[in-house]
Design a protein around this motif. Structure first.
Motif, mmCIF file in Angstrom:
data_model
loop_
_atom_site.group_PDB
_atom_site.id
_atom_site.type_symbol
_atom_site.label_atom_id
_atom_site.label_comp_id
_atom_site.label_asym_id
_atom_site.label_seq_id
_atom_site.Cartn_x
_atom_site.Cartn_y
_atom_site.Cartn_z
ATOM 1 N N MET A 1 0.797 -1.323 -0.077
ATOM 2 C CA MET A 1 -0.004 0.034 -0.036
ATOM 3 C C MET A 1 0.749 1.206 0.144
ATOM 4 S SD MET A 1 -3.095 -1.166 2.971
ATOM 5 C CE MET A 1 -3.599 0.496 2.673
ATOM 6 N N PHE A 2 0.264 2.229 -0.708
ATOM 7 C CA PHE A 2 1.088 3.398 -0.985
ATOM 8 C C PHE A 2 0.389 4.628 -0.362
ATOM 9 C CE2 PHE A 2 2.770 0.941 -4.264
ATOM 10 C CZ PHE A 2 3.771 0.402 -4.028
ATOM 11 N N VAL A 3 0.819 5.618 0.140
ATOM 12 C CA VAL A 3 0.176 6.774 0.527
ATOM 13 C C VAL A 3 -0.234 7.462 -0.892
ATOM 14 C CG1 VAL A 3 0.193 9.268 1.238
ATOM 15 C CG2 VAL A 3 1.312 7.368 2.562
ATOM 16 N N LYS A 4 -1.537 7.842 -1.197
ATOM 17 C CA LYS A 4 -1.822 8.402 -2.491
ATOM 18 C C LYS A 4 -1.852 9.944 -2.637
ATOM 19 C CE LYS A 4 -5.132 4.441 -3.269
ATOM 20 N NZ LYS A 4 -6.435 4.224 -3.483
ATOM 21 N N ASN A 5 -2.214 10.488 -1.542
ATOM 22 C CA ASN A 5 -2.599 11.990 -1.580
ATOM 23 C C ASN A 5 -1.427 12.808 -1.120
ATOM 24 O OD1 ASN A 5 -5.328 12.175 -2.400
ATOM 25 N ND2 ASN A 5 -5.895 11.676 -0.546
ATOM 26 N N THR A 6 -0.224 12.898 -2.044
ATOM 27 C CA THR A 6 0.964 13.368 -1.750
ATOM 28 C C THR A 6 1.659 13.727 -3.009
ATOM 29 O OG1 THR A 6 3.036 13.220 -0.386
ATOM 30 C CG2 THR A 6 2.162 11.171 -1.308
ATOM 31 N N TRP A 7 2.693 14.380 -3.190
ATOM 32 C CA TRP A 7 3.466 14.624 -4.228
ATOM 33 C C TRP A 7 4.774 13.890 -4.481
ATOM 34 C CZ3 TRP A 7 1.300 17.603 -8.255
ATOM 35 C CH2 TRP A 7 0.629 18.655 -7.968
ATOM 36 N N TYR A 8 4.549 13.005 -5.470
ATOM 37 C CA TYR A 8 5.758 12.025 -5.671
ATOM 38 C C TYR A 8 6.822 12.774 -6.864
ATOM 39 C CZ TYR A 8 3.570 8.230 -3.065
ATOM 40 O OH TYR A 8 3.113 7.475 -2.298
ATOM 41 N N VAL A 9 8.072 12.457 -6.703
ATOM 42 C CA VAL A 9 8.810 12.880 -7.579
ATOM 43 C C VAL A 9 8.592 11.801 -8.927
ATOM 44 C CG1 VAL A 9 11.286 13.264 -8.448
ATOM 45 C CG2 VAL A 9 10.621 14.244 -6.324
ATOM 46 N N ALA A 10 8.336 12.409 -10.166
ATOM 47 C CA ALA A 10 8.159 11.553 -11.327
ATOM 48 C C ALA A 10 9.390 11.472 -12.280
ATOM 49 C CB ALA A 10 6.933 11.936 -12.118
ATOM 50 N N ALA A 11 10.283 12.417 -12.354
ATOM 51 C CA ALA A 11 11.266 12.602 -13.215
ATOM 52 C C ALA A 11 11.919 13.897 -13.063
ATOM 53 C CB ALA A 11 10.785 12.494 -14.659
ATOM 54 N N TRP A 12 13.226 13.904 -13.752
ATOM 55 C CA TRP A 12 14.003 15.144 -13.825
ATOM 56 C C TRP A 12 13.367 15.674 -15.038
ATOM 57 C CZ3 TRP A 12 17.677 17.282 -10.684
ATOM 58 C CH2 TRP A 12 18.244 16.459 -9.712
ATOM 59 N N ASP A 13 13.266 17.218 -15.130
ATOM 60 C CA ASP A 13 12.781 17.923 -15.894
ATOM 61 C C ASP A 13 13.252 17.474 -17.474
ATOM 62 O OD1 ASP A 13 15.337 19.174 -15.684
ATOM 63 O OD2 ASP A 13 14.517 21.080 -15.507
ATOM 64 N N ASN A 14 14.826 17.228 -17.672
ATOM 65 C CA ASN A 14 15.241 16.773 -19.040
ATOM 66 C C ASN A 14 14.798 15.605 -19.484
ATOM 67 O OD1 ASN A 14 17.031 15.241 -17.002
ATOM 68 N ND2 ASN A 14 18.787 16.835 -17.458
ATOM 69 N N GLU A 15 14.074 14.626 -18.601
ATOM 70 C CA GLU A 15 14.009 13.427 -19.099
ATOM 71 C C GLU A 15 12.510 13.649 -19.978
ATOM 72 O OE1 GLU A 15 14.752 9.836 -16.230
ATOM 73 O OE2 GLU A 15 13.850 11.355 -15.108
ATOM 74 N N VAL A 16 11.870 14.537 -19.825
ATOM 75 C CA VAL A 16 10.664 14.745 -20.468
ATOM 76 C C VAL A 16 10.692 16.105 -21.552
ATOM 77 C CG1 VAL A 16 7.921 14.805 -20.500
ATOM 78 C CG2 VAL A 16 9.224 13.752 -18.465
ATOM 79 N N THR A 17 10.840 15.804 -22.654
ATOM 80 C CA THR A 17 11.082 16.859 -23.767
ATOM 81 C C THR A 17 9.790 17.070 -24.507
ATOM 82 O OG1 THR A 17 11.737 15.209 -25.517
ATOM 83 C CG2 THR A 17 13.595 15.804 -23.874
ATOM 84 N N GLU A 18 9.946 17.883 -25.249
ATOM 85 C CA GLU A 18 8.758 18.482 -26.217
ATOM 86 C C GLU A 18 8.365 17.291 -27.347
ATOM 87 O OE1 GLU A 18 8.535 22.259 -27.377
ATOM 88 O OE2 GLU A 18 8.759 23.121 -25.328
ATOM 89 N N SER A 19 9.107 16.316 -27.555
ATOM 90 C CA SER A 19 9.185 15.294 -28.547
ATOM 91 C C SER A 19 8.958 14.046 -28.132
ATOM 92 C CB SER A 19 10.581 15.475 -29.534
ATOM 93 O OG SER A 19 11.752 15.178 -28.824
ATOM 94 N N ASN A 20 9.252 13.625 -26.890
ATOM 95 C CA ASN A 20 8.979 12.283 -26.609
ATOM 96 C C ASN A 20 7.896 11.884 -25.612
ATOM 97 O OD1 ASN A 20 9.634 13.593 -24.052
ATOM 98 N ND2 ASN A 20 11.060 11.657 -23.477
#
Length: 348
Positions: A1-20
């Motif tokens: 089980m995991f806490v749901k109502n919280t902010w998790y880190v999903a990625a570094w900003d440069n992992e998600v670009t405008e093309s991928n």
């Protein structure tokens, strides 16, 4: 089980670009992250509502994503807007969208009730992009439950033994009893080692005439975020009183994001505010941290394998376990609160 109502880190900003199309599993849920043409971030469940195929192996069509199994196309909100050969698209044909925020180099995602996703609750990690500090991006994947890694981070007495050539320092550091303070969403740990040997990673980038006074002061909060003020200064120059002379200061930023019950994403950086114009110093600090965290992964992975063989094994608590015991209590309390709120919501 995991806490749901919280902010998790999903990625570094440069992992998600405008093309991928970027996919990462978070708390057991596959998530697709992508940016629209205006640079805005969007997070959708990475599972087509039709037959469950991953959208991340689909294709971008402008600001839309097309599933390459049966051709359904989704807008950035997750709504299906096109289905080849279908005259009518069912209104329930949509995939779940998650609140997502980029702040100080980290992309944060909210896996619970979207109405509770307050960006003001995102922890302050300003050192990650502050021009007065320098660091490199870090990421490690663990095949370990995130709470075992949290235990490791909540008890630094292991440093001289697991990290003798990197973060360790003298074995006297292990004897220091930290001060542990309870927070609403975690714990605060204050650890001072006076007149001690500087750890190897620090002596590689800074010289002192003798021993140092060393501090590790950090908050560890839900879901599993470590924000630390650490460093060392020549012994007797006033560091415990707040005067940091000829000091090596760091602002560690670390985040554990559960992938599944038995795997974890580990994001980290170790910003420093000295020799910031010398990239070799930053590389040296970063490599020492990477080496040390690989050492942590080796021992914690071995620990999980050992525990898996003995499901009824009972750990014997020591006084050094105070912080990790309190943090686990906070997590358990939140899980119970969320379960009760969900039960009441269903009953209403």
């Amino acid at each position: 089980m995991f806490v749901k109502n919280t902010w998790y880190v999903a990625a570094w900003d440069n992992e998600v670009t405008e093309s991928n199309l970027f996919s990462r599993t978070i708390t057991g849920i596959p998530v697709l992250l992508y940016r629209t043409s205006d640079g805005a971030l969007h997070a959708l469940e990475d599972r087509c509502c039709h037959r469950g195929a991953p959208l991340s192996i689909g294709r971008r069509e402008g600001d839309y994503v097309r599933c390459m199994y049966h051709g359904l196309k989704f807008d950035p909100t997750g709504q299906c807007v096109e289905a080849p050969s279908q005259q009518r698209i069912p209104p329930q044909a949509r995939v779940r969208a998650f609140p997502v925020v980029q702040r100080n180099r980290w992309i944060w995602i909210w896996m619970g009730d979207p109405e509770k996703a307050d960006p003001h609750l995102i922890p302050d990690t300003r050192w990650l992009d502050d021009p007065a500090w320098r660091s490199l991006d870090g990421y490690i994947h663990y095949d370990v439950n995130y709470l075992l890694i949290a235990d490791n981070l909540l008890d630094f007495s292991h440093l001289p033994f697991v990290h003798p050539t990197t973060l360790g320092g003298g074995e006297d550091y292990a004897a220091v009893q930290p001060k542990v303070e309870r927070l609403d969403d975690g714990v605060r740990i204050i650890r001072w080692a006076l007149n001690t040997e500087a750890p190897p990673f620090a002596t590689q980038v800074k010289n002192w005439p003798g021993k140092v006074d060393r501090w590790n002061i950090y908050n560890f909060t839900i879901p599993a975020i470590l924000l630390m003020d650490s460093g060392m200064a020549p012994t007797g120059t006033g560091a415990p009183e707040g005067t940091r002379v000829d000091a090596a200061e760091f602002r560690g930023c670390q985040a554990l994001t559960p992938e599944t019950e038995n795997s974890t994403h580990y994001f980290f950086a170790h910003p420093h505010n000295f020799a910031i114009d010398n990239p070799e110093v930053t590389k040296s600090v970063h490599q020492s941290v990477v080496t040390a965290f690989d050492e942590d992964r080796e021992i914690v992975t071995a620990q999980q394998k050992s525990l898996a063989l003995a499901p009824n094994f009972k750990m014997i608590p020591f006084s050094i376990d105070a912080a990790l015991s309190q943090f686990r209590w906070v997590v358990e309390r939140r899980l119970v609160e969320e379960a009760e709120a969900e039960r009441q919501g269903k009953a209403a």
